[in-house]
Design a protein around this motif. Structure first.
Motif, PDB file in Angstrom:
ATOM      1  N   THR A   1       1.067   9.182  12.034  1.00  0.00           N
ATOM      2  CA  THR A   1       0.716   8.191  10.723  1.00  0.00           C
ATOM      3  C   THR A   1       1.762   7.145  10.673  1.00  0.00           C
ATOM      4  OG1 THR A   1       1.869   9.648   9.039  1.00  0.00           O
ATOM      5  CG2 THR A   1      -0.442  10.163   9.773  1.00  0.00           C
ATOM      6  N   TRP A   2       1.123   6.246  10.076  1.00  0.00           N
ATOM      7  CA  TRP A   2       2.147   4.827   9.802  1.00  0.00           C
ATOM      8  C   TRP A   2       1.712   4.531   8.316  1.00  0.00           C
ATOM      9  CZ3 TRP A   2       1.095  -0.221   8.762  1.00  0.00           C
ATOM     10  CH2 TRP A   2       2.031  -1.035   8.763  1.00  0.00           C
ATOM     11  N   ALA A   3       2.452   4.051   7.471  1.00  0.00           N
ATOM     12  CA  ALA A   3       1.834   3.629   6.219  1.00  0.00           C
ATOM     13  C   ALA A   3       2.858   2.651   5.732  1.00  0.00           C
ATOM     14  CB  ALA A   3       1.495   4.682   5.094  1.00  0.00           C
ATOM     15  N   LYS A   4       2.453   1.582   5.032  1.00  0.00           N
ATOM     16  CA  LYS A   4       3.109   0.549   4.278  1.00  0.00           C
ATOM     17  C   LYS A   4       2.496  -0.179   3.488  1.00  0.00           C
ATOM     18  CE  LYS A   4       6.598  -3.059   4.722  1.00  0.00           C
ATOM     19  NZ  LYS A   4       7.761  -2.303   4.222  1.00  0.00           N
ATOM     20  N   SER A   5       2.906   0.129   1.978  1.00  0.00           N
ATOM     21  CA  SER A   5       1.916  -0.764   1.035  1.00  0.00           C
ATOM     22  C   SER A   5       2.151  -2.299   1.439  1.00  0.00           C
ATOM     23  CB  SER A   5       2.858  -0.610  -0.430  1.00  0.00           C
ATOM     24  OG  SER A   5       2.102  -1.454  -1.446  1.00  0.00           O
ATOM     25  N   HIS A   6       0.798  -2.974   1.037  1.00  0.00           N
ATOM     26  CA  HIS A   6       0.945  -4.520   1.330  1.00  0.00           C
ATOM     27  C   HIS A   6       1.284  -5.114   0.086  1.00  0.00           C
ATOM     28  CE1 HIS A   6      -3.034  -3.300  -0.743  1.00  0.00           C
ATOM     29  NE2 HIS A   6      -2.944  -4.442  -1.140  1.00  0.00           N
ATOM     30  N   LYS A   7       1.402  -4.610  -0.995  1.00  0.00           N
ATOM     31  CA  LYS A   7       1.793  -5.334  -2.276  1.00  0.00           C
ATOM     32  C   LYS A   7       2.925  -6.206  -2.020  1.00  0.00           C
ATOM     33  CE  LYS A   7      -0.464  -1.969  -5.105  1.00  0.00           C
ATOM     34  NZ  LYS A   7      -0.307  -0.709  -6.201  1.00  0.00           N
ATOM     35  N   GLY A   8       2.855  -7.519  -2.422  1.00  0.00           N
ATOM     36  CA  GLY A   8       4.084  -8.420  -2.357  1.00  0.00           C
ATOM     37  C   GLY A   8       4.103  -8.693  -0.983  1.00  0.00           C
TER      38      GLY A   8
ATOM     39  N   LEU B   1      -3.370   7.351  16.522  1.00  0.00           N
ATOM     40  CA  LEU B   1      -2.638   6.792  15.072  1.00  0.00           C
ATOM     41  C   LEU B   1      -3.678   6.656  13.917  1.00  0.00           C
ATOM     42  CD1 LEU B   1       0.308   5.704  14.112  1.00  0.00           C
ATOM     43  CD2 LEU B   1      -0.673   3.510  14.638  1.00  0.00           C
ATOM     44  N   ALA B   2      -3.075   7.276  12.996  1.00  0.00           N
ATOM     45  CA  ALA B   2      -3.885   6.494  11.585  1.00  0.00           C
ATOM     46  C   ALA B   2      -3.025   5.840  10.936  1.00  0.00           C
ATOM     47  CB  ALA B   2      -4.338   7.854  10.949  1.00  0.00           C
ATOM     48  N   ALA B   3      -3.167   4.412  10.623  1.00  0.00           N
ATOM     49  CA  ALA B   3      -2.389   3.549   9.799  1.00  0.00           C
ATOM     50  C   ALA B   3      -2.943   3.457   8.342  1.00  0.00           C
ATOM     51  CB  ALA B   3      -2.241   2.488  10.482  1.00  0.00           C
ATOM     52  N   SER B   4      -2.104   2.895   7.457  1.00  0.00           N
ATOM     53  CA  SER B   4      -2.727   2.672   6.091  1.00  0.00           C
ATOM     54  C   SER B   4      -1.849   1.561   5.359  1.00  0.00           C
ATOM     55  CB  SER B   4      -2.745   4.118   5.291  1.00  0.00           C
ATOM     56  OG  SER B   4      -3.166   3.844   3.895  1.00  0.00           O
ATOM     57  N   ASN B   5      -2.455   1.086   4.493  1.00  0.00           N
ATOM     58  CA  ASN B   5      -1.845   0.130   3.479  1.00  0.00           C
ATOM     59  C   ASN B   5      -1.577   0.743   2.206  1.00  0.00           C
ATOM     60  OD1 ASN B   5      -4.623   0.173   3.037  1.00  0.00           O
ATOM     61  ND2 ASN B   5      -4.632  -1.594   1.665  1.00  0.00           N
ATOM     62  N   VAL B   6      -1.990   2.106   2.123  1.00  0.00           N
ATOM     63  CA  VAL B   6      -1.666   2.921   0.902  1.00  0.00           C
ATOM     64  C   VAL B   6      -0.920   4.214   1.357  1.00  0.00           C
ATOM     65  CG1 VAL B   6      -2.896   4.116  -1.023  1.00  0.00           C
ATOM     66  CG2 VAL B   6      -3.983   1.916  -0.026  1.00  0.00           C
ATOM     67  N   PRO B   7       0.327   4.098   0.882  1.00  0.00           N
ATOM     68  CA  PRO B   7       1.278   5.298   1.465  1.00  0.00           C
ATOM     69  C   PRO B   7       0.816   6.541   0.834  1.00  0.00           C
ATOM     70  CG  PRO B   7       2.524   3.365   0.901  1.00  0.00           C
ATOM     71  CD  PRO B   7       1.164   3.118   0.570  1.00  0.00           C
ATOM     72  N   GLU B   8       0.052   6.672  -0.091  1.00  0.00           N
ATOM     73  CA  GLU B   8      -0.206   7.823  -0.856  1.00  0.00           C
ATOM     74  C   GLU B   8      -1.801   8.332  -0.393  1.00  0.00           C
ATOM     75  OE1 GLU B   8      -0.962   4.710  -3.904  1.00  0.00           O
ATOM     76  OE2 GLU B   8       0.528   4.973  -2.340  1.00  0.00           O
ATOM     77  N   ALA B   9      -2.158   7.587   0.458  1.00  0.00           N
ATOM     78  CA  ALA B   9      -3.601   7.745   0.659  1.00  0.00           C
ATOM     79  C   ALA B   9      -3.920   9.258   1.307  1.00  0.00           C
ATOM     80  CB  ALA B   9      -4.111   6.833   1.854  1.00  0.00           C
ATOM     81  N   ARG B  10      -4.891   9.837   0.752  1.00  0.00           N
ATOM     82  CA  ARG B  10      -5.378  11.341   1.101  1.00  0.00           C
ATOM     83  C   ARG B  10      -5.610  11.535   2.490  1.00  0.00           C
ATOM     84  NH1 ARG B  10      -4.372  16.435   0.860  1.00  0.00           N
ATOM     85  NH2 ARG B  10      -6.155  17.826   1.619  1.00  0.00           N
ATOM     86  N   GLY B  11      -5.990  10.369   3.403  1.00  0.00           N
ATOM     87  CA  GLY B  11      -6.439  10.225   4.779  1.00  0.00           C
ATOM     88  C   GLY B  11      -5.058  10.520   5.526  1.00  0.00           C
ATOM     89  N   LEU B  12      -3.719  10.048   4.969  1.00  0.00           N
ATOM     90  CA  LEU B  12      -2.920  10.328   5.913  1.00  0.00           C
ATOM     91  C   LEU B  12      -2.328  11.782   5.808  1.00  0.00           C
ATOM     92  CD1 LEU B  12      -0.546   7.296   4.775  1.00  0.00           C
ATOM     93  CD2 LEU B  12      -1.942   7.457   6.672  1.00  0.00           C
ATOM     94  N   VAL B  13      -2.657  12.806   4.864  1.00  0.00           N
ATOM     95  CA  VAL B  13      -2.360  13.813   4.831  1.00  0.00           C
ATOM     96  C   VAL B  13      -3.095  14.564   5.745  1.00  0.00           C
ATOM     97  CG1 VAL B  13      -2.123  16.128   3.387  1.00  0.00           C
ATOM     98  CG2 VAL B  13      -1.604  13.837   2.499  1.00  0.00           C
TER      99      VAL B  13
END
Length: 210
Positions: free
Chosen positions: A65-72, A44-56
């Motif tokens: 992959t899994w991604a969700k913005s941490h903002k808010g 799994l590659a997980a990120s707090n930045v949904p648009e992160a190049r690393g997810l691609v």
């Protein structure tokens, strides 16, 4: 030759990678594992930045992959979501690869001794940010990178491996960072492979450290 990343194989430790940017260290971990039999799989590659190049990059390598913005979202709440996703995929060890967000103490305690990070300095020197500029300002002869176990104190866990980079007279923070990154790509896969092998064999992570 090892197969591409995908479902973990028996006898290999299931690793989740956390990233926020380009994912170059994740790609290095994947390439190292793909070249021949290793002790880990990237599941799994997980990120707090949904648009992160690393997810691609992860998806092209066959890594889920899994991604969700941490903002808010409160840190503890976000980390609970992250924790649930890691456990859903059967992750056993976590590798931070450019994850630009502090983990909550509760998250670290729940994964105690099972999170590793690559940091761009020769720890214990220059914990935190701007490591290359700080090394240059101090007039150091050497810079480098360290793989360490993550604890609740910032960049303070046991060091598993280090690589040195000679500082050149005309170096800037940018040129030094580029050369240190090259060493990160060599050091991190080897250190993670050894760390995963010790975990798989039931040994303490620091068992073979000098």
């Amino acid at each position: 030759m090892a197969e591409p990343d995908g479902p973990a194989q028996a006898g290999r430790v299931r690793v989740g990678v956390l990233l926020s940017g380009r994912g170059t260290n994740m790609a290095a971990l994947s390439e190292y594992r793909r070249r021949q039999e290793r002790s880990y799989d990237l599941v799994l590659a997980a990120s707090n930045v949904p648009e992160a190049r690393g997810l691609v990059v992860a998806r092209t390598l066959g890594i889920k992959t899994w991604a969700k913005s941490h903002k808010g979202i409160a840190r503890e709440e976000f980390d609970a979501l992250l924790d649930a996703e890691l456990r859903k995929h059967g992750v056993e060890l976590i590798a931070l690869a450019g994850y630009m967000r502090l983990l909550s103490p509760g998250f670290i305690r729940s994964w105690q001794g099972r999170i590793v990070n690559i940091h761009p300095s020769l720890l214990p020197l220059y914990k935190g940010l701007d490591t290359h500029a700080r090394a240059l300002a101090a007039g150091d002869q050497w810079a480098g990178c360290s793989v360490h176990i993550v604890t609740e104190a910032l960049d303070d866990g046991p060091v598993l491996a280090q690589a040195k980079v000679k500082i050149r007279e005309r170096d800037t923070a940018e040129t030094l960072a580029a050369r240190v990154l090259e060493e990160e790509h060599k050091l991190y896969p080897q250190a993670l492979d050894a760390f995963a092998a010790r975990f798989r064999d039931g040994l303490a992570p620091e068992a073979d450290l000098a």
